[in-house]
Design a protein around this motif. Structure first.
Motif, PDB file in Angstrom:
ATOM      1  N   HIS A 220      15.323  -4.148   6.165  1.00 45.87           N
ATOM      2  CA  HIS A 220      14.605  -4.053   7.424  1.00 45.87           C
ATOM      3  C   HIS A 220      14.318  -5.473   7.937  1.00 45.87           C
ATOM      4  O   HIS A 220      14.177  -6.413   7.160  1.00 45.87           O
ATOM      5  N   GLY A 221      14.194  -5.614   9.250  1.00 49.24           N
ATOM      6  CA  GLY A 221      13.978  -6.932   9.823  1.00 49.24           C
ATOM      7  C   GLY A 221      12.523  -7.333   9.913  1.00 49.24           C
ATOM      8  O   GLY A 221      12.212  -8.508  10.105  1.00 49.24           O
ATOM      9  N   ASP A 222      11.616  -6.376   9.769  1.00 51.60           N
ATOM     10  CA  ASP A 222      10.177  -6.672   9.798  1.00 51.60           C
ATOM     11  C   ASP A 222       9.578  -6.176   8.483  1.00 51.60           C
ATOM     12  O   ASP A 222      10.128  -6.443   7.424  1.00 51.60           O
ATOM     13  N   ASP A 223       8.484  -5.441   8.538  1.00 51.99           N
ATOM     14  CA  ASP A 223       7.850  -4.943   7.316  1.00 51.99           C
ATOM     15  C   ASP A 223       8.544  -3.674   6.832  1.00 51.99           C
ATOM     16  O   ASP A 223       9.045  -2.885   7.634  1.00 51.99           O
ATOM     17  N   GLY A 224       8.514  -3.452   5.528  1.00 54.79           N
ATOM     18  CA  GLY A 224       9.116  -2.236   4.989  1.00 54.79           C
ATOM     19  C   GLY A 224       8.336  -1.000   5.370  1.00 54.79           C
ATOM     20  O   GLY A 224       8.880  -0.036   5.921  1.00 54.79           O
ATOM     21  N   ILE A 225       7.039  -1.000   5.078  1.00 55.21           N
ATOM     22  CA  ILE A 225       6.137   0.089   5.459  1.00 55.21           C
ATOM     23  C   ILE A 225       4.941  -0.535   6.152  1.00 55.21           C
ATOM     24  O   ILE A 225       4.295  -1.435   5.610  1.00 55.21           O
ATOM     25  N   ASP A 226       4.644  -0.057   7.349  1.00 53.57           N
ATOM     26  CA  ASP A 226       3.560  -0.596   8.165  1.00 53.57           C
ATOM     27  C   ASP A 226       2.577   0.529   8.464  1.00 53.57           C
ATOM     28  O   ASP A 226       2.966   1.590   8.969  1.00 53.57           O
ATOM     29  N   ILE A 227       1.299   0.309   8.141  1.00 55.54           N
ATOM     30  CA  ILE A 227       0.237   1.296   8.339  1.00 55.54           C
ATOM     31  C   ILE A 227      -0.803   0.722   9.285  1.00 55.54           C
ATOM     32  O   ILE A 227      -1.223  -0.428   9.133  1.00 55.54           O
ATOM     33  N   ASP A 228      -1.237   1.527  10.264  1.00 54.89           N
ATOM     34  CA  ASP A 228      -2.188   1.035  11.257  1.00 54.89           C
ATOM     35  C   ASP A 228      -2.981   2.209  11.826  1.00 54.89           C
ATOM     36  O   ASP A 228      -2.650   3.375  11.607  1.00 54.89           O
ATOM     37  N   GLN A 229      -4.047   1.894  12.561  1.00 57.12           N
ATOM     38  CA  GLN A 229      -4.826   2.849  13.350  1.00 57.12           C
ATOM     39  C   GLN A 229      -5.385   3.997  12.514  1.00 57.12           C
ATOM     40  O   GLN A 229      -5.378   5.158  12.915  1.00 57.12           O
ATOM     41  N   ALA A 230      -5.892   3.667  11.317  1.00 58.14           N
ATOM     42  CA  ALA A 230      -6.561   4.637  10.444  1.00 58.14           C
ATOM     43  C   ALA A 230      -5.642   5.770  10.009  1.00 58.14           C
ATOM     44  O   ALA A 230      -6.036   6.944   9.984  1.00 58.14           O
ATOM     45  N   PHE A 231      -4.414   5.427   9.644  1.00 60.61           N
ATOM     46  CA  PHE A 231      -3.543   6.425   9.014  1.00 60.61           C
ATOM     47  C   PHE A 231      -4.245   6.970   7.778  1.00 60.61           C
ATOM     48  O   PHE A 231      -4.758   6.214   6.949  1.00 60.61           O
ATOM     49  N   SER A 232      -4.261   8.301   7.632  1.00 54.77           N
ATOM     50  CA  SER A 232      -4.994   8.908   6.514  1.00 54.77           C
ATOM     51  C   SER A 232      -4.147   9.923   5.754  1.00 54.77           C
ATOM     52  O   SER A 232      -4.676  10.825   5.120  1.00 54.77           O
ATOM     53  N   GLY A 233      -2.834   9.765   5.833  1.00 53.31           N
ATOM     54  CA  GLY A 233      -1.953  10.602   5.032  1.00 53.31           C
ATOM     55  C   GLY A 233      -1.616   9.948   3.711  1.00 53.31           C
ATOM     56  O   GLY A 233      -2.287   9.023   3.252  1.00 53.31           O
ATOM     57  N   THR A 234      -0.545  10.447   3.089  1.00 51.29           N
ATOM     58  CA  THR A 234      -0.108   9.945   1.784  1.00 51.29           C
ATOM     59  C   THR A 234       1.339   9.474   1.872  1.00 51.29           C
ATOM     60  O   THR A 234       2.187  10.162   2.435  1.00 51.29           O
ATOM     61  N   ILE A 235       1.599   8.305   1.320  1.00 52.17           N
ATOM     62  CA  ILE A 235       2.965   7.820   1.121  1.00 52.17           C
ATOM     63  C   ILE A 235       3.193   7.820  -0.380  1.00 52.17           C
ATOM     64  O   ILE A 235       2.583   7.037  -1.114  1.00 52.17           O
ATOM     65  N   ASN A 236       4.055   8.735  -0.847  1.00 45.83           N
ATOM     66  CA  ASN A 236       4.187   8.997  -2.271  1.00 45.83           C
ATOM     67  C   ASN A 236       5.633   8.784  -2.720  1.00 45.83           C
ATOM     68  O   ASN A 236       6.579   9.032  -1.973  1.00 45.83           O
ATOM     69  N   ASN A 237       5.820   8.306  -3.948  1.00 46.36           N
ATOM     70  CA  ASN A 237       7.157   8.222  -4.563  1.00 46.36           C
ATOM     71  C   ASN A 237       8.169   7.524  -3.660  1.00 46.36           C
ATOM     72  O   ASN A 237       9.215   8.083  -3.323  1.00 46.36           O
TER      73      ASN A 237
END
Length: 366
Positions: A220-237
């Motif tokens: 990827h050219g930027d970040d691999g995983i980007d979280i913002d604005q109070a994401f409240s889910g799950t990133i698993n495995n």
């Protein structure tokens, strides 16, 4: 709108990539997709042109093994109220790629594009009704889309069970920009998704409550995983594998507005390429980071002042972090992050779950 064309094209672009399409029947999709055109089959190659928007209340069905190619200005948008049901298999994953890709039906590996070919089309955006915390309030317009357009809006905090965005499973997305999720709700299925050589972030989450499994992004050219604005889910495995032009493996921001919530990142492997940071925690980041393994990074985990304060107040949590790193592992003292050696770690994800991907075919797994 649906158009059937016979296509025999030979175009040479300024970067030397040839767009060669066999003279077979193809479908070109542009504008709104409504109930009269909702099934993308695997017996022809589909072409995206411009902003392709699934009409609210419409389900777009994508058959396993389908190949969808996108023109340079193309973008697939799943707005609020619409659904996509793209369910591939290990043997027949669904492929989204550039029209410059010479891949044909029944093939999985591109004969002409490489990890250096990025940003050749606009990418995929999925928007839902879940809670977000944006500067503009409970709703926002997705970056990269027209402001004041109804198909650009996400957020709102709807509690309707029917407001999910569908299923996106065993899908390989290549040579475009980011896969963005804005306010996507819990109940949407996002699993076994590969992002290969995309110019922006691999996966970007703007608020929302969706749970995901087995995501992987490479080069990827930027970040691999980007979280913002109070994401409240799950990133698993999941896994992030840095390319030579990548920024941070993960970049995590907290809320922009008054709404606060916590995310969960668990069983994640971060593979460096001597570029970027392992994780950059910024601006009120708060949530749980569990069973993370990282190696081969020149920079460690960084927290800004607000994220460090959240760590001290137990709003930002680290559990079983293991890193293979020579220098300091964080810019603040985070004793929960310990050093280990590749092969001895107990954290992270089992890479065999990604054997179906192009990344694995090219020997890029760790």
């Amino acid at each position: 709108m649906k158009r059937i064309i016979l296509c025999l094209v030979l175009l040479t672009t300024c970067n030397g990539i040839e767009d060669i399409v066999d003279p077979i029947e193809e479908n070109v999709l542009s504008g709104y997709i409504d109930g009269n055109n909702t099934f993308l089959t695997n017996d022809k190659i589909w072409i995206l042109e411009g902003h392709v928007i699934i009409e609210p209340t419409t389900d777009l069905l994508v058959q396993k093994g389908a190949i969808i190619k996108a023109k340079e200005d193309a973008m697939l948008i799943i707005p609020q109220g619409a659904k996509i049901r793209a369910i591939g298999t290990e043997e027949q994953p669904i492929i989204f790629t550039s029209i410059k890709d010479s891949i044909q039906l029944g093939e999985f590996v591109s004969p002409n594009l490489t990890e250096d070919d990025t940003g050749l089309w606009g990418g995929i955006i999925m928007l839902g009704f879940a809670q977000i915390s944006a500067e503009s309030g409970e709703t926002a317009y997705m970056e990269g889309l027209p402001v004041d357009s109804t198909y650009s809006i996400y957020g709102g905090g709807s509690s309707k069970e029917s407001d999910g965005s569908g299923k996106f499973v065993r899908v390989s997305v290549r040579h475009g920009n980011s896969l963005k999720f804005g306010g996507v709700k819990f109940g949407t299925t996002i699993a076994y998704v590969e992002m290969y050589a995309n110019k922006g972030d691999g996966f970007a989450f703007f608020g929302g409550t969706v749970d995901t499994d087995y995501l992987i992004t490479y080069a990827h050219g930027d970040d691999g995983i980007d979280i913002d604005q109070a994401f409240s889910g799950t990133i698993n495995n999941s896994a992030v594998i840095q390319g030579v032009n990548s920024d941070n493996a993960m970049e995590i921001d907290g809320p922009e507005g008054n709404y606060y919530n916590e995310y969960l990142n668990t069983n994640i492997t971060l593979v460096g390429n001597n570029v970027g940071k392992m994780v950059d925690f910024r601006e009120e980041a708060n949530g749980y980071n569990v069973n993370i393994f990282a190696f081969n990074f020149p920079e460690s985990v960084t927290l800004d002042e607000t994220s460090h304060e959240n760590y001290l107040n137990k709003r930002l949590n680290f559990i079983n972090w293991q890193v293979d790193h020579q220098g300091p592992v964080a810019n603040y003292n985070i004793p929960e992050i310990t050093k280990t050696i590749l092969g001895n770690q107990s954290a992270g994800v089992d890479p065999s779950h990604f054997n179906w991907t192009l990344i694995a075919r090219e020997g890029k797994l760790w």
